[in-house]
Design an enzyme around this catalytic site. Structure first.
Site, short mmCIF file in Angstrom:
data_model
loop_
_atom_site.label_atom_id
_atom_site.label_comp_id
_atom_site.label_asym_id
_atom_site.label_seq_id
_atom_site.Cartn_x
_atom_site.Cartn_y
_atom_site.Cartn_z
N LYS A 112 0.85 -1.20 0.00
CA LYS A 112 0.00 0.00 0.00
C LYS A 112 0.88 1.24 0.00
O LYS A 112 0.83 2.09 0.89
CB LYS A 112 -0.96 0.00 1.18
CG LYS A 112 -1.92 -1.18 1.14
CD LYS A 112 -2.99 -1.12 2.19
CE LYS A 112 -3.88 -2.34 2.16
NZ LYS A 112 -3.20 -3.59 2.60
N SER A 164 -19.53 -11.67 2.19
CA SER A 164 -20.04 -12.92 1.64
C SER A 164 -19.43 -13.20 0.27
O SER A 164 -19.51 -12.36 -0.64
CB SER A 164 -21.57 -12.83 1.50
OG SER A 164 -22.03 -13.65 0.46
O1 O7E Z 1 -9.30 -10.51 6.41
P1 O7E Z 1 -8.42 -11.50 5.75
O2 O7E Z 1 -7.61 -12.32 6.70
O3 O7E Z 1 -9.16 -12.34 4.73
O4 O7E Z 1 -7.31 -10.71 4.94
C1 O7E Z 1 -7.61 -9.68 4.05
C2 O7E Z 1 -6.36 -9.19 3.38
O5 O7E Z 1 -6.69 -8.10 2.54
C3 O7E Z 1 -5.29 -8.69 4.33
O6 O7E Z 1 -4.03 -8.94 3.72
C4 O7E Z 1 -5.54 -7.20 4.40
O7 O7E Z 1 -4.37 -6.49 4.68
C5 O7E Z 1 -6.01 -6.93 2.98
N1 O7E Z 1 -6.92 -5.79 2.81
C6 O7E Z 1 -8.07 -5.69 3.53
O8 O7E Z 1 -8.42 -6.56 4.32
N2 O7E Z 1 -8.87 -4.59 3.36
C7 O7E Z 1 -8.60 -3.61 2.47
O9 O7E Z 1 -9.37 -2.69 2.35
C8 O7E Z 1 -7.44 -3.73 1.70
C9 O7E Z 1 -6.65 -4.86 1.83
C10 O7E Z 1 -5.63 -5.07 0.87
O10 O7E Z 1 -5.16 -6.13 0.62
O11 O7E Z 1 -5.28 -4.02 0.15
C11 O7E Z 1 -4.55 -4.24 -0.93
C12 O7E Z 1 -5.13 -5.34 -1.77
#
Ligand code: O7E
Length: 212
Positions: free
Chosen positions: A60, A176
């Site tokens: 990010k 979901s």
């Molecule tokens: O909740 P989980 O464990 O299924 O993980 C979700 C992953 O997506 C985790 O790596 C987190 O950092 C990322 N993520 C989010 O959960 N929300 C966001 O808004 C953005 C990300 C993200 O990956 O941003 C870049 C793709």
């Protein structure tokens, strides 16, 4: 088809390789970020290359253009195929990441609206639309949008057209899979797979999103 991207947020190289080994037949890409890279070093990217899947660097990135460029160059030299950048730093910073990615033959995705509740403090309706427009103007390959808010994903799709939507928030964060899959290009799932007693089975069950 909606792809399944594994968010491999484990802390050690050994855990990462173990989960990847168990799940790679069912996933389409792997995303890693600070938890794993700070725990194991950037060279874990080379180890994960053995699974022959797109590998996305989720740092990010959110800095001035020159620093963004330096970070992105490291990422692609390390063997990643894509990078995720924040958009709120503005056009020149986003363009720096896009340029490095495209020169390396890779992809760049821009965060628009995040999936957690606090994201709405600053990144909700209005701002996210502007960030999506910026992603289009900067020729990014797609955006990150929240699986926890399908109605917001629909709104952002209107802006980005056929560019990719990568969407986290399914499972552990309450989103979901069935609801979000038809709206997006890639579903990002972490804990619900790597913390499962049977990660292969969990990945396989999420991989059914391809057909939704
Ligand atoms: O909740 P989980 O464990 O299924 O993980 C979700 C992953 O997506 C985790 O790596 C987190 O950092 C990322 N993520 C989010 O959960 N929300 C966001 O808004 C953005 C990300 C993200 O990956 O941003 C870049 C793709």
């Amino acid at each position: 088809m909606t792809e399944l991207m594994l968010a491999l947020d484990v802390l050690t190289r050994a855990e990462a390789m173990d989960i990847a080994e168990k799940t790679y037949p069912y996933i389409d890409a792997i995303k890693i970020g600070y938890p794993l890279v700070l725990g194991s070093g950037l060279s874990v990217a080379r180890d994960l290359a053995e699974f022959d899947l797109p590998l996305i660097a989720d740092f990010k990135v959110a800095d001035i253009p020159n620093t963004n460029r330096l970070i992105a160059e490291h990422v692609f030299e390390a063997g990643f195929s894509g990078i995720i950048t924040q958009g709120f730093t503005g056009r020149d910073s986003v363009s720096a990441c896009v340029d490095v990615a495209h020169n390396a033959g890779g992809k760049c995705y821009v965060v628009t609206e995040m999936s957690h509740p606090g994201a709405l403090d600053f990144m909700g309706e209005g701002v996210a639309e502007r960030l999506a427009e910026l992603a289009v103007e900067c020729n990014a390959d797609g955006i990150i949008a929240p699986a926890t808010r399908p109605e917001r994903v629909k709104a952002l799709r209107q802006i980005i057209g056929s560019k990719k939507i990568l969407s986290p928030g399914v499972g552990a964060q309450g989103g979901s899979a069935e609801e979000i899959a038809p709206l997006i290009d890639s579903m990002i799932v972490g804990r619900s797979i790597y913390n499962s007693e049977d990660p292969a089975k969990a990945a396989q069950s999420y991989s059914c999103v391809r057909d939704l």
